[in-house]
Enzyme design. Structure first.
Site, mmCIF file in Angstrom:
data_model
loop_
_atom_site.group_PDB
_atom_site.id
_atom_site.type_symbol
_atom_site.label_atom_id
_atom_site.label_comp_id
_atom_site.label_asym_id
_atom_site.label_seq_id
_atom_site.Cartn_x
_atom_site.Cartn_y
_atom_site.Cartn_z
ATOM 1 N N SER A 86 0.869 -1.169 0.000
ATOM 2 C CA SER A 86 0.000 0.000 0.000
ATOM 3 C C SER A 86 0.910 1.225 0.000
ATOM 4 C CB SER A 86 -0.875 -0.026 1.251
ATOM 5 O OG SER A 86 -1.639 1.154 1.342
ATOM 6 N N LYS A 106 -0.997 -1.142 -4.553
ATOM 7 C CA LYS A 106 -2.184 -0.329 -4.222
ATOM 8 C C LYS A 106 -1.700 1.081 -3.948
ATOM 9 C CE LYS A 106 -4.625 0.062 0.234
ATOM 10 N NZ LYS A 106 -5.351 -0.710 1.269
ATOM 11 N N LYS A 123 -2.931 5.003 -2.639
ATOM 12 C CA LYS A 123 -3.978 5.798 -2.015
ATOM 13 C C LYS A 123 -4.360 6.910 -2.978
ATOM 14 C CE LYS A 123 -4.056 3.859 2.097
ATOM 15 N NZ LYS A 123 -5.291 3.274 2.660
ATOM 16 N N ASP A 151 -7.091 2.896 -3.287
ATOM 17 C CA ASP A 151 -7.855 2.956 -2.034
ATOM 18 C C ASP A 151 -8.171 4.420 -1.738
ATOM 19 O OD1 ASP A 151 -8.959 2.714 0.487
ATOM 20 O OD2 ASP A 151 -7.217 1.756 1.420
ATOM 21 N N GLU A 206 -10.964 0.502 -3.648
ATOM 22 C CA GLU A 206 -11.304 0.221 -2.256
ATOM 23 C C GLU A 206 -11.989 1.433 -1.615
ATOM 24 O OE1 GLU A 206 -7.807 -1.131 -0.176
ATOM 25 O OE2 GLU A 206 -8.762 -1.056 1.786
ATOM 26 N N ASP A 209 -13.756 -1.779 2.850
ATOM 27 C CA ASP A 209 -12.857 -1.870 4.006
ATOM 28 C C ASP A 209 -13.623 -1.277 5.198
ATOM 29 O OD1 ASP A 209 -10.919 -1.342 5.969
ATOM 30 O OD2 ASP A 209 -9.488 -0.387 4.639
ATOM 31 N N LYS A 213 -9.797 -6.888 7.974
ATOM 32 C CA LYS A 213 -8.822 -6.500 8.992
ATOM 33 C C LYS A 213 -9.349 -7.039 10.306
ATOM 34 C CE LYS A 213 -7.339 -2.206 6.767
ATOM 35 N NZ LYS A 213 -7.622 -0.763 6.656
ATOM 36 N N GLY A 230 -4.003 -4.014 6.115
ATOM 37 C CA GLY A 230 -2.973 -3.680 7.105
ATOM 38 C C GLY A 230 -3.262 -2.327 7.713
HETATM 39 O O1 OSB Z 1 -7.265 1.811 4.378
HETATM 40 O O2 OSB Z 1 -6.069 0.094 4.208
HETATM 41 C C1 OSB Z 1 -6.251 1.202 4.695
HETATM 42 C C2 OSB Z 1 -3.203 2.268 6.784
HETATM 43 C C3 OSB Z 1 -3.834 2.944 7.804
HETATM 44 C C4 OSB Z 1 -5.201 3.075 7.780
HETATM 45 C C5 OSB Z 1 -5.951 2.525 6.750
HETATM 46 C C6 OSB Z 1 -5.333 1.836 5.718
HETATM 47 C C7 OSB Z 1 -3.934 1.732 5.740
HETATM 48 C C8 OSB Z 1 -3.165 1.083 4.678
HETATM 49 C C9 OSB Z 1 -1.790 0.585 5.071
HETATM 50 O O3 OSB Z 1 -3.510 1.018 3.522
HETATM 51 C C10 OSB Z 1 -1.602 -0.842 4.815
HETATM 52 C C11 OSB Z 1 -0.336 -1.352 5.476
HETATM 53 O O4 OSB Z 1 -0.309 -1.510 6.721
HETATM 54 O O5 OSB Z 1 0.623 -1.624 4.759
HETATM 55 MG MG MG Z 2 -8.384 0.629 3.037
#
Ligand code: OSB
Ligand code: MG
Length: 368
Positions: free
Chosen positions: A135, A161, A163, A188, A213, A238, A262, A290
């Site tokens: 991510s 992925k 953001k 995401d 996402e 999510d 999660k 994660g």
């Molecule tokens: O939306 O998946 C998410 C990290 C913090 C809060 C929300 C998200 C995330 C990540 C990080 O996408 C994923 C990772 O821990 O590598």
């Molecule tokens: Mg997410």
């Protein structure tokens, strides 16, 4: 089994690089670790709540309060047959799934150590190697993004992925697709869009992303079903999925075609298993999300990712992507093929480094 003692610790860890999402930037983490003693065995869990209530309403402070003042009195000296019963024992407490998951996961680790089996086998896992993705947070420029992605692909990660948020969506995706037409790519949004933004999300369809996402509201399911009908790209939920019941509703009304599980968001391993089973029965693939976890939480994610319906690469990646030095030994490592080989030792299969954990601890409370 009987839960005899619990120790809460808050540790502070600096991220190697800031992680930026549509809801803010994270530079360092405050992480609650939960250590339990069950029938003489110790187990460890991690709480994924953030410093601020921007991903969900839970925070480090609400979790400390709920664990100490509400969860502990319910579980203290309680007899139970297996860790699988703990989530239901906590049913009188509404919500606060991240607090519940932190202690429940620790009890699973302890039970696996008592039984001298790896946690992933106790959970019913079926694969000894899990596929991994990364991510990547919002970057200051397209060039910075391309450089990051290049590095992760070279390390072997199986899917990328990124953001996104309004103003950082079409262009980064277009740039990545031009450079790497064949990679497994997804985005995401962390709830940064509204149904009215449908034309913008439809404009992502030509880039054949494997999924988008959580585009809409953090607590919405219904509008996602309207959005999914307008998109070719599968929606993955999510934030909106807190239980097996949420997953059933979301799949049945067509709000998503994929679910990110999660453990913290749904209340622990037993709850995650229920979400998994609902998805599997409905032929909906899942993957493990994660939350910038330290090694303890990362190890639990590795174990969870071995369940049969986790067929897509998750956001479970190497310790070294986040931390100069992790709190477990060995650290979580990723093979050049972009997989993690699941450990074969008892419990989570990685050992908490007590000396390092103590050195990072800023607050500690023993519950007995
Ligand atoms: O939306 O998946 C998410 C990290 C913090 C809060 C929300 C998200 C995330 C990540 C990080 O996408 C994923 C990772 O821990 O590598
Ligand atoms: Mg997410």
């Amino acid at each position: 089994m009987r839960l005899a003692r619990t120790c809460l610790r808050e540790i502070h860890l600096d991220l190697i690089a800031p992680f930026q999402t549509s809801f803010g930037a994270s530079h360092h983490r405050r992480i609650i670790l939960v250590e339990v003693e069950v029938d003489g065995a110790h187990g460890w869990g991690e709480v994924v709540a953030g410093e601020d209530p921007f991903y969900s309403y839970e925070t480090v402070e609400t979790v400390w309060h709920i664990l100490r003042d509400h969860i502990w009195p319910l579980l203290k000296n309680r007899e139970f047959g297996s860790a699988s019963e703990v989530f239901d024992l906590l049913a009188p407490i509404r919500g606060h799934n991240m607090a519940k998951a932190g202690i429940e996961a620790a009890i699973w680790d302890a039970e696996a150590r008592i039984r001298e089996v790896p946690l992933w086998k106790l959970l019913g896992g079926t694969r000894a190697e899990i596929p991994c993705g990364v991510s990547i947070g919002i970057q200051p420029s397209i060039d910075a993004l391309l450089a990051k992605v290049e590095k992760e692909l070279a390390a072997g990660y199986q899917r990328i992925k990124i953001k996104i948020k309004p103003g950082w969506d079409i262009e980064p995706v277009r740039s990545l697709r031009e450079r790497w037409p064949g990679i497994r790519l997804m985005v995401d949004a962390n709830s940064a869009y509204r149904l009215e933004d449908a034309p913008l999300l439809i404009a992502l369809d030509p880039f054949y992303l494997i999924m988008i996402e959580q585009p809409l509201g953090w607590d919405d399911i219904y509008d996602h079903s309207k959005m999914q009908k307008l998109l070719e790209t599968p929606i993955c939920l999510d934030e909106s999925i807190h239980s097996a019941a949420d997953a059933r509703v979301a799949i049945e009304i067509g709000a998503c075609r994929i679910i990110n599980i999660k453990m913290g968001r749904v209340g622990g391993h037993a709850a995650a298993r229920r979400v998994h089973d609902v998805c599997k029965e409905r032929k909906t693939p899942v993957w493990c999300g994660g939350m910038l976890e330290s090694g303890i939480g990362r190890a639990h994610n590795v174990a969870l990712s071995t369940l049969p319906d986790f067929v897509l690469p998750g956001d479970v990646s190497a310790s070294r992507r986040y931390w100069t030095e992790d709190v477990i030994a060995p650290e979580v490592e990723v093979t050049p093929q972009g997989t993690i080989r699941v450990p074969s030792g008892p419990g989570i299969g990685y050992e908490p480094r007590l000396d390092r954990i103590e050195a990072l601890t800023v607050r500690k409370e023993s519950l007995a």
